[in-house]
Structure formats: structure tokens, C-alpha cells
Design a protein around this motif. Sequence first.
Motif, PDB file in Angstrom:
ATOM      1  N   THR A  86     -12.431  -9.486   3.357  1.00  0.00           N
ATOM      2  CA  THR A  86     -11.784  -8.488   2.513  1.00  0.00           C
ATOM      3  C   THR A  86     -10.795  -9.223   1.609  1.00  0.00           C
ATOM      4  O   THR A  86     -10.136 -10.166   2.032  1.00  0.00           O
ATOM      5  N   LEU A  88      -7.531  -8.919  -1.211  1.00  0.00           N
ATOM      6  CA  LEU A  88      -6.463  -8.203  -1.908  1.00  0.00           C
ATOM      7  C   LEU A  88      -6.109  -9.049  -3.117  1.00  0.00           C
ATOM      8  O   LEU A  88      -5.653 -10.184  -2.980  1.00  0.00           O
ATOM      9  N   TRP A 114      -7.684  -3.592  -3.630  1.00  0.00           N
ATOM     10  CA  TRP A 114      -8.245  -3.841  -2.308  1.00  0.00           C
ATOM     11  C   TRP A 114      -9.768  -3.835  -2.437  1.00  0.00           C
ATOM     12  O   TRP A 114     -10.355  -2.841  -2.853  1.00  0.00           O
ATOM     13  N   MET A 187       0.235  -4.844   4.262  1.00  0.00           N
ATOM     14  CA  MET A 187      -1.015  -4.369   3.668  1.00  0.00           C
ATOM     15  C   MET A 187      -1.310  -2.920   4.056  1.00  0.00           C
ATOM     16  O   MET A 187      -1.840  -2.147   3.264  1.00  0.00           O
ATOM     17  N   GLU A 192      -2.099   4.026  -2.360  1.00  0.00           N
ATOM     18  CA  GLU A 192      -3.264   4.057  -3.246  1.00  0.00           C
ATOM     19  C   GLU A 192      -2.950   4.799  -4.545  1.00  0.00           C
ATOM     20  O   GLU A 192      -2.245   5.799  -4.563  1.00  0.00           O
TER      21      GLU A 192
END
Length: 202
Positions: A86, A88, A114, A187, A192
Motif C-alpha cells: 500500500t 501513501l 492512499w 495513517m 478523507e
Amino acid sequence: MALHKPVAFGPLSRKSQFLTSVGQQEQVLASQFNIHNRPARAVAAMPKEQFSSRLASIETAQSALIARSMDYHTATHISAHKHSRTQLLFPTIGMVSVSTTDGHWLVPTGHALWIPAGIVHAVDMISNVQMHSVYVLADAIPNLPGHLHVATLTPLLRQLVLEAEGFDDDTPAMRSHHIVGAIFQEMLCLQELPLQLPLPTS
């Protein structure tokens, strides 16, 4: 700023094996990804050798978290690719546009994107950009977001990532352990934001 000191890889190392397949992977991804999704301004492609080496170093790393930074000129295009980790991503200078088959995500300074593991994406620099990325093993901690989205970047997370980018062999283990742990926790607190531009379906 590099995360680790240079390491010599033998001819049969994981990195060497990975690099031999990067070209084939790029061709497959390009055939699956609609290159017309990317903004018309992006005209200068990142050198393939540089891109392949950078991708290999990320994919073959052993750490649960890797922090990297890099400067890009306006209109630089990073071709469609994906990570097993993943990611960032955030600029501390400039703005970037990230494209997938579902739409574009605009990421201005003070914000982060993200990108879950396995998501095919391309990146375009809207201006001169100072880019920072954190790559995390998908199962590093529970409850990591599972969808691609833009979030507000907190000053604390920004500074923690900058510190992690400076890790080297001389960094005390306790210091790196606490910084990485703080990054993971921060994190989970990112808010959002609706900065997606969906692509038309017809």
C-alpha cells in the motif's frame, strides 16, 4: 533522500530477478490501462531504467515500511504500474494527478493519496513537484483503508515521514521503531476528502 545505504546485489539476487521481469510487467499493465486517462499536459516520461530500478528496490525490500522522496519537473509522467505494498503519496511542493481506470485523483500540497496494494495507477506532475511516498506491507497493521482516496495530510505525519526518509544503518533501532509505529497510527487518523474526478462510463 535514500532510506538505506547502497547495497550490492549479486546476479541471482531478488532485485536482479525482479528487474528482468519489469519490462514484461509494464507491457501487460499498459495493455490493461487506458493511457488516454492521463492529462494531456503530461509529456515527459520518467526514464524507464530509473523507474524500473526504483520499483525493484521497493518490491524487494524487507522492511514493513519504506519512506522515499524524489523531485520531478512539471509534466513528468510515471507510467501505469502497481505495487505489492500500500502506498501513501503526498507532495510537499506542487500538485500531482493520479489516474486509474476509474478516474483521476488530484493531490495538492498539504494532502495525501492512499493507494491500496495492487491498484494500477499512473502519476502526472501538474507542476514542479517534491514527492514523498510511504510504502507499507498490506498486513502491517489492522484496519488500513482498502480504497483509493485523497486525505488531509497532518503536520505530524508529514514530519514523521521526513524523519523516516533519513533512516540508515546508523539509525538507532529504538528510534526507527517508534517513528514507524507513530506513522502507522497517524495513517489511521487521516480525514478523507472528495478530490476524485470520475471518468465517464460511456
